[in-house]
Design an enzyme around this catalytic site. Structure first.
Site, PDB file in Angstrom:
ATOM      1  N   TRP A 138      -1.576  22.932  51.818  1.00  0.00           N
ATOM      2  CA  TRP A 138      -2.583  23.924  51.474  1.00  0.00           C
ATOM      3  C   TRP A 138      -2.402  25.144  52.392  1.00  0.00           C
ATOM      4  O   TRP A 138      -2.296  24.986  53.609  1.00  0.00           O
ATOM      5  CB  TRP A 138      -3.968  23.308  51.667  1.00  0.00           C
ATOM      6  CG  TRP A 138      -5.127  24.205  51.412  1.00  0.00           C
ATOM      7  CD1 TRP A 138      -5.271  25.072  50.368  1.00  0.00           C
ATOM      8  CD2 TRP A 138      -6.313  24.316  52.205  1.00  0.00           C
ATOM      9  NE1 TRP A 138      -6.490  25.710  50.459  1.00  0.00           N
ATOM     10  CE2 TRP A 138      -7.148  25.268  51.587  1.00  0.00           C
ATOM     11  CE3 TRP A 138      -6.754  23.705  53.378  1.00  0.00           C
ATOM     12  CZ2 TRP A 138      -8.386  25.628  52.090  1.00  0.00           C
ATOM     13  CZ3 TRP A 138      -7.997  24.055  53.879  1.00  0.00           C
ATOM     14  CH2 TRP A 138      -8.800  25.011  53.238  1.00  0.00           C
ATOM     15  N   ASP A 219      -7.044  14.689  55.823  1.00  0.00           N
ATOM     16  CA  ASP A 219      -7.842  15.709  55.141  1.00  0.00           C
ATOM     17  C   ASP A 219      -8.293  15.139  53.790  1.00  0.00           C
ATOM     18  O   ASP A 219      -7.465  14.871  52.916  1.00  0.00           O
ATOM     19  CB  ASP A 219      -7.001  16.981  54.957  1.00  0.00           C
ATOM     20  CG  ASP A 219      -7.840  18.118  54.383  1.00  0.00           C
ATOM     21  OD1 ASP A 219      -9.039  17.911  54.097  1.00  0.00           O
ATOM     22  OD2 ASP A 219      -7.290  19.218  54.214  1.00  0.00           O
ATOM     23  N   LYS A 254     -15.990  20.080  46.416  1.00  0.00           N
ATOM     24  CA  LYS A 254     -15.491  19.754  45.068  1.00  0.00           C
ATOM     25  C   LYS A 254     -16.266  18.594  44.454  1.00  0.00           C
ATOM     26  O   LYS A 254     -16.700  18.678  43.311  1.00  0.00           O
ATOM     27  CB  LYS A 254     -13.999  19.394  45.104  1.00  0.00           C
ATOM     28  CG  LYS A 254     -13.182  20.113  46.138  1.00  0.00           C
ATOM     29  CD  LYS A 254     -12.800  21.503  45.742  1.00  0.00           C
ATOM     30  CE  LYS A 254     -12.420  22.286  46.975  1.00  0.00           C
ATOM     31  NZ  LYS A 254     -11.407  23.234  46.926  1.00  0.00           N
TER      32      LYS A 254
HETATM   33  C1  LMR Z   1      -8.119  25.873  47.090  1.00  0.00           C
HETATM   34  O1  LMR Z   1      -7.188  25.243  47.586  1.00  0.00           O
HETATM   35  O2  LMR Z   1      -7.951  26.697  46.184  1.00  0.00           O
HETATM   36  C2  LMR Z   1      -9.531  25.594  47.538  1.00  0.00           C
HETATM   37  O3  LMR Z   1      -9.514  24.603  48.504  1.00  0.00           O
HETATM   38  C3  LMR Z   1     -10.279  26.811  47.936  1.00  0.00           C
HETATM   39  C4  LMR Z   1      -9.797  27.443  49.205  1.00  0.00           C
HETATM   40  O4  LMR Z   1     -10.642  27.723  50.053  1.00  0.00           O
HETATM   41  O5  LMR Z   1      -8.596  27.693  49.367  1.00  0.00           O
END
Ligand code: LMR
Length: 405
Positions: A138, A219, A254
């Site tokens: 991420w 996570d 979520k």
């Molecule tokens: C995402 O990955 O799109 C979500 O977790 C929102 C974010 O804050 O990035």
């Protein structure tokens, strides 16, 4: 300003480029096309394209507002009934570490708050610690963890062209990590790939972490979106039973749809009850020094739902509906791509879990999808399949097939 005046302090700051994910959200909003398709930011949408307020949340919220008599401070740890309910949700009531009273939980402003507080805790415990994150991971993991001074390293995780895990390479890299290093793992619904470890792979990783003395940092942002609330916590539960200590960051953005309320928690499993208390004292001091106390409203809602059996039942059912809708969208899209001439190349969409999958196409294709077809996804080709509706599956399949031709 006279020549002897010092330069304004902020003169040194030039404008930064947009956030990799939030920037897509802004671009999508600015596109006036009625045909536009939003596969950008990770939020769930229903078949009409709305991100709903869950029924369980509406009921809990009404109760809280009716009963509330003060807006006075709660505490840096947030609500204790929330923290206790989160430990049970994540680890289960009978987990050895819970029975041994070696687990602490502290409410945080969202999963991001948890991740950052955990990173600050790691820095306080061992400055200069290295944290190994999956490649890819991420986008916001990097500033959240790196910003706390942790040294970021990558382990291979996924081949975006072959659409499969690179598990052997992951093991090989982690075998070489020095004892005491931290390993960040996505507990379920890996973001951005949708490719999760299976049970045997979790066991192998748990062995490796315990044998090599590595500290797991898990996570858990999508509990309930993969296989269900318990199923999605199995990897965490296994690891927490095999290593003396670990950290867990969890989020209710979520699974309760409480995105803007910022509800999360940092959990720490420690080697002893005494160590757990010491960790908690540091976590509280860190929280106090960053934001003092977490926002209360969303955690009050979550606590009400988690502790009231009827509301909890409603939530589990609503979460099941969200999970099944995303699965159905995955199937529909893979089907439409097959029918459109994509063959079996997109079968992986059906097998991956949670909101995201990677298209595995270069940035030029992602750009073409946006400019020519009004399809919005992050530059790495991450698609939020929870943003798809039955009405735009065929146009999306057509756009993908055209743009990747
Ligand atoms: C995402 O990955 O799109 C979500 O977790 C929102 C974010 O804050 O990035």
């Amino acid at each position: 300003m006279s020549p002897s005046d010092p330069a304004p302090v902020f003169e040194s700051l030039s404008r930064l480029s947009e956030d990799a994910i939030l920037g897509v959200m802004a671009k999508f909003r600015a596109d006036p096309s009625p045909l536009k398709i939003d596969l950008g930011v990770g939020v769930y949408r229903d078949a009409e394209g709305h991100t709903p307020v869950l029924d369980c949340v509406r009921v809990a919220e009404r109760r809280i507002l009716d009963a509330q008599v003060t807006k006075s401070y709660v505490a840096p740890a947030g609500r204790e009934e929330f923290n206790a309910a989160v430990v049970e949700l994540v680890l289960g009531r009978e987990h050895r570490a819970v029975l041994d009273r070696r687990v602490i939980a502290v409410q945080t402003p969202g999963g991001c708050g948890a991740l950052r507080v955990g990173a600050e805790l790691l820095r306080a415990a061992a400055a200069g610690t290295s944290i190994h994150v999956s490649d890819p991971t991420w986008a916001n993991h990097l500033p959240l963890l790196g910003g706390a001074g942790l040294r970021l390293q990558r382990y291979p995780y996924y081949d975006a062209t072959a659409h499969r895990l690179t598990f052997d390479a992951m093991l090989e890299r982690l075998e070489r990590a020095p004892a005491g290093d931290v390993v960040l793992l996505h507990a379920c619904c890996h973001n951005p790939t949708g490719a999760d470890l299976d049970d045997a792979q979790w066991r192998t990783i748990a062995d490796l972490l315990s044998r090599r003395g590595l500290l797991p940092y898990l996570d858990l942002a999508y509990q309930g979106f993969g296989g269900g609330l318990d199923a999605d916590a199995q990897g965490i539960r296994l690891i927490a039973s095999r290593v003396p200590e670990c950290l867990i960051a969890t989020s209710f953005s979520k699974n309760l749809g409480l995105y803007r309320e910022r509800v999360g928690a940092l959990l720490a499993v420690a080697a002893s009850e005494e160590r757990a208390a010491a960790i908690r004292s540091h976590v509280l001091q860190i929280a106090r020094s960053i934001y003092s106390m977490p926002p209360d409203h969303g955690a009050a809602i979550a606590a009400e739902i988690l502790t009231d059996p009827a509301l909890r039942g409603t939530w589990v059912a609503e979460l099941g509906t969200m999970r099944e809708r995303v699965r159905a969208m995955r199937r529909l899209l893979a089907d439409a791509l097959r029918r459109g001439g994509g063959g079996r190349a997109y079968d992986y969409l059906e097998h991956q879990r949670g909101m995201f999958s990677l298209l595995g196409a270069p940035p030029a294709v992602v750009e073409r999808l946006r400019e020519e077809f009004h399809v919005y996804m992050t530059a790495d080709g991450r698609m939020n399949l929870a943003g798809l509706m039955p009405s735009n599956v065929d146009p999306l399949a057509h756009a993908i097939l055209q743009a990747t031709r």
